[in-house]
Design a protein around this motif. Structure first.
Motif, PDB file in Angstrom:
ATOM      1  N   ASP A 170       0.841  -1.198   0.000  1.00  0.00           N
ATOM      2  CA  ASP A 170       0.000   0.000   0.000  1.00  0.00           C
ATOM      3  C   ASP A 170       0.882   1.257   0.000  1.00  0.00           C
ATOM      4  OD1 ASP A 170       0.817  -0.802   2.559  1.00  0.00           O
ATOM      5  OD2 ASP A 170      -0.821   0.285   3.527  1.00  0.00           O
ATOM      6  N   ALA A 171       2.104   1.139   0.520  1.00  0.00           N
ATOM      7  CA  ALA A 171       3.107   2.215   0.496  1.00  0.00           C
ATOM      8  C   ALA A 171       4.457   1.556   0.180  1.00  0.00           C
ATOM      9  CB  ALA A 171       3.155   2.945   1.823  1.00  0.00           C
ATOM     10  N   PRO A 172       4.749   1.291  -1.114  1.00  0.00           N
ATOM     11  CA  PRO A 172       5.951   0.548  -1.486  1.00  0.00           C
ATOM     12  C   PRO A 172       7.246   1.237  -1.058  1.00  0.00           C
ATOM     13  CG  PRO A 172       4.524   0.898  -3.399  1.00  0.00           C
ATOM     14  CD  PRO A 172       3.963   1.688  -2.269  1.00  0.00           C
ATOM     15  N   LEU A 173       8.273   0.416  -0.785  1.00  0.00           N
ATOM     16  CA  LEU A 173       9.605   0.950  -0.490  1.00  0.00           C
ATOM     17  C   LEU A 173      10.142   1.701  -1.700  1.00  0.00           C
ATOM     18  CD1 LEU A 173      11.183  -2.167   1.257  1.00  0.00           C
ATOM     19  CD2 LEU A 173      10.315  -0.098   2.349  1.00  0.00           C
ATOM     20  N   TYR A 174       9.957   1.103  -2.863  1.00  0.00           N
ATOM     21  CA  TYR A 174      10.297   1.794  -4.103  1.00  0.00           C
ATOM     22  C   TYR A 174       9.534   1.174  -5.267  1.00  0.00           C
ATOM     23  CZ  TYR A 174      13.693  -1.976  -5.084  1.00  0.00           C
ATOM     24  OH  TYR A 174      14.300  -3.179  -5.301  1.00  0.00           O
ATOM     25  N   THR A 175       9.459   1.945  -6.329  1.00  0.00           N
ATOM     26  CA  THR A 175       8.787   1.518  -7.556  1.00  0.00           C
ATOM     27  C   THR A 175       9.746   1.760  -8.708  1.00  0.00           C
ATOM     28  OG1 THR A 175       6.607   2.078  -6.691  1.00  0.00           O
ATOM     29  CG2 THR A 175       6.809   1.939  -9.077  1.00  0.00           C
ATOM     30  N   ILE A 176       9.844   0.795  -9.589  1.00  0.00           N
ATOM     31  CA  ILE A 176      10.655   0.975 -10.794  1.00  0.00           C
ATOM     32  C   ILE A 176       9.781   0.603 -11.991  1.00  0.00           C
ATOM     33  CG2 ILE A 176      11.721  -1.309 -10.663  1.00  0.00           C
ATOM     34  CD1 ILE A 176      14.329   0.187 -11.654  1.00  0.00           C
ATOM     35  N   THR A 177       9.775   1.500 -12.978  1.00  0.00           N
ATOM     36  CA  THR A 177       8.937   1.317 -14.156  1.00  0.00           C
ATOM     37  C   THR A 177       9.813   1.361 -15.396  1.00  0.00           C
ATOM     38  OG1 THR A 177       7.128   2.450 -13.018  1.00  0.00           O
ATOM     39  CG2 THR A 177       6.914   2.177 -15.401  1.00  0.00           C
ATOM     40  N   PHE A 178       9.655   0.375 -16.245  1.00  0.00           N
ATOM     41  CA  PHE A 178      10.368   0.319 -17.515  1.00  0.00           C
ATOM     42  C   PHE A 178       9.370   0.689 -18.611  1.00  0.00           C
ATOM     43  CE2 PHE A 178      12.360  -2.643 -14.609  1.00  0.00           C
ATOM     44  CZ  PHE A 178      13.698  -2.295 -14.711  1.00  0.00           C
ATOM     45  N   VAL A 179       9.670   1.729 -19.369  1.00  0.00           N
ATOM     46  CA  VAL A 179       8.795   2.159 -20.464  1.00  0.00           C
ATOM     47  C   VAL A 179       9.368   1.578 -21.755  1.00  0.00           C
ATOM     48  CG1 VAL A 179       7.797   4.113 -21.694  1.00  0.00           C
ATOM     49  CG2 VAL A 179       8.242   4.282 -19.228  1.00  0.00           C
ATOM     50  N   MET A 180       8.542   0.812 -22.455  1.00  0.00           N
ATOM     51  CA  MET A 180       8.975   0.144 -23.685  1.00  0.00           C
ATOM     52  C   MET A 180       8.829   1.067 -24.882  1.00  0.00           C
ATOM     53  SD  MET A 180       9.759  -2.631 -22.278  1.00  0.00           S
ATOM     54  CE  MET A 180       9.415  -3.514 -20.779  1.00  0.00           C
ATOM     55  N   GLU A 181       9.464   0.665 -25.964  1.00  0.00           N
ATOM     56  CA  GLU A 181       9.447   1.440 -27.197  1.00  0.00           C
ATOM     57  C   GLU A 181       8.026   1.642 -27.731  1.00  0.00           C
ATOM     58  OE1 GLU A 181      12.804   1.516 -30.566  1.00  0.00           O
ATOM     59  OE2 GLU A 181      11.730  -0.376 -30.369  1.00  0.00           O
ATOM     60  N   ASP A 182       7.159   0.640 -27.523  1.00  0.00           N
ATOM     61  CA  ASP A 182       5.783   0.742 -28.010  1.00  0.00           C
ATOM     62  C   ASP A 182       4.864   1.512 -27.056  1.00  0.00           C
ATOM     63  OD1 ASP A 182       5.398  -1.032 -25.922  1.00  0.00           O
ATOM     64  OD2 ASP A 182       4.690  -2.691 -27.168  1.00  0.00           O
ATOM     65  N   GLY A 183       5.417   2.048 -25.968  1.00  0.00           N
ATOM     66  CA  GLY A 183       4.633   2.826 -25.014  1.00  0.00           C
ATOM     67  C   GLY A 183       4.107   2.016 -23.840  1.00  0.00           C
ATOM     68  N   SER A 184       4.181   0.696 -23.917  1.00  0.00           N
ATOM     69  CA  SER A 184       3.734  -0.126 -22.792  1.00  0.00           C
ATOM     70  C   SER A 184       4.744  -0.014 -21.649  1.00  0.00           C
ATOM     71  CB  SER A 184       3.565  -1.587 -23.224  1.00  0.00           C
ATOM     72  OG  SER A 184       4.823  -2.128 -23.604  1.00  0.00           O
ATOM     73  N   THR A 185       4.325  -0.438 -20.463  1.00  0.00           N
ATOM     74  CA  THR A 185       5.203  -0.348 -19.293  1.00  0.00           C
ATOM     75  C   THR A 185       5.297  -1.706 -18.596  1.00  0.00           C
ATOM     76  OG1 THR A 185       3.392   0.302 -17.828  1.00  0.00           O
ATOM     77  CG2 THR A 185       4.674   2.084 -18.858  1.00  0.00           C
ATOM     78  N   TYR A 186       6.373  -1.867 -17.853  1.00  0.00           N
ATOM     79  CA  TYR A 186       6.585  -3.023 -16.984  1.00  0.00           C
ATOM     80  C   TYR A 186       6.972  -2.433 -15.637  1.00  0.00           C
ATOM     81  CZ  TYR A 186       8.434  -7.452 -15.234  1.00  0.00           C
ATOM     82  OH  TYR A 186       8.675  -8.588 -14.486  1.00  0.00           O
ATOM     83  N   LYS A 187       6.088  -2.592 -14.640  1.00  0.00           N
ATOM     84  CA  LYS A 187       6.249  -1.891 -13.366  1.00  0.00           C
ATOM     85  C   LYS A 187       6.381  -2.873 -12.216  1.00  0.00           C
ATOM     86  CE  LYS A 187       3.682   1.362 -10.480  1.00  0.00           C
ATOM     87  NZ  LYS A 187       2.423   2.075 -10.337  1.00  0.00           N
ATOM     88  N   LEU A 188       7.325  -2.575 -11.317  1.00  0.00           N
ATOM     89  CA  LEU A 188       7.514  -3.364 -10.115  1.00  0.00           C
ATOM     90  C   LEU A 188       7.406  -2.457  -8.898  1.00  0.00           C
ATOM     91  CD1 LEU A 188      10.674  -5.371 -11.215  1.00  0.00           C
ATOM     92  CD2 LEU A 188       8.342  -6.215 -11.168  1.00  0.00           C
ATOM     93  N   ASP A 189       6.469  -2.765  -8.003  1.00  0.00           N
ATOM     94  CA  ASP A 189       6.356  -2.077  -6.716  1.00  0.00           C
ATOM     95  C   ASP A 189       6.916  -3.034  -5.669  1.00  0.00           C
ATOM     96  OD1 ASP A 189       4.844   0.359  -7.389  1.00  0.00           O
ATOM     97  OD2 ASP A 189       3.251  -1.047  -7.932  1.00  0.00           O
TER      98      ASP A 189
END
Length: 192
Positions: free
Chosen positions: A115-134
């Protein structure tokens, strides 16, 4: 001979016979245990990614943007010198993370610190989609961290791997500086 001596000899003989009988019995073949493969996170390729966004609980934000192949910059720190090698190392590190376990879909986020992540990392792909880890809280055994993948699947990732990711992000932002060559005109005087 006494009756107790004959009894002891008889028991000894039975034990000896039982021992040899057990030695001659062929046991069923034992199949070797094969370790099961643990699923890995998505394989990430720097050719497919255009941006990497990192944000932690202390409101630290780090952004890496690919401006052309093998050239990265950071809008959050324009002075940073981001190398393609460091980005490749980060992506390789993520691609090698193995999932320890998967939690049920109905797991309450507050129960696992998401509910309050330590950190979030988001990878934005060339096609605009994302891959997100909380990344949420540690497991009760402290062997992993609860991680929410794309806000759809909660998994446990190994503790040492997850704790090292913020360090990698900071290393990329501030790569080590080369040690300057000693100036030939400077002499070092030993202190007594």
């Amino acid at each position: 001979m006494k009756k107790s001596t004959w009894l002891a000899l008889g028991v000894f003989a039975l034990v000896l016979i039982a021992f040899f009988a057990v030695q001659n019995i062929e046991s069923a073949p034992v199949e070797p245990t094969v370790p099961t493969d643990t699923p890995a996170l998505q394989v990430l390729d720097d050719q497919d990614i255009t941006e990497i966004d990192y944000e932690d609980m202390q409101d630290v934000t780090i952004v890496f943007k690919q401006v052309e192949p093998l050239t990265w910059t950071s809008p959050t720190d324009p002075e940073a010198q981001i190398t393609a090698g460091y980005i490749e190392q980060l992506l390789s590190y993520f691609s090698g993370l193995n999932i320890i376990s998967t939690l049920p879909a109905d797991t309450p986020l507050e129960d696992v610190g998401l509910d309050a992540p330590l950190y979030t990392i988001t990878f934005v792909m060339e096609d605009g989609s994302t891959y997100k880890l909380d990344v949420g809280g540690p497991t009760p055994m402290r062997d992993g961290y609860y991680t929410w993948i794309d806000e759809s699947e909660i998994v446990v990732l190994p503790v040492s791997n997850i704790e090292y990711i913020p360090t990698i992000m900071y290393i990329i932002m501030t790569p080590p500086k080369a040690t300057p060559d000693p100036d030939a005109s400077t002499t070092v005087t030993p202190t007594p």
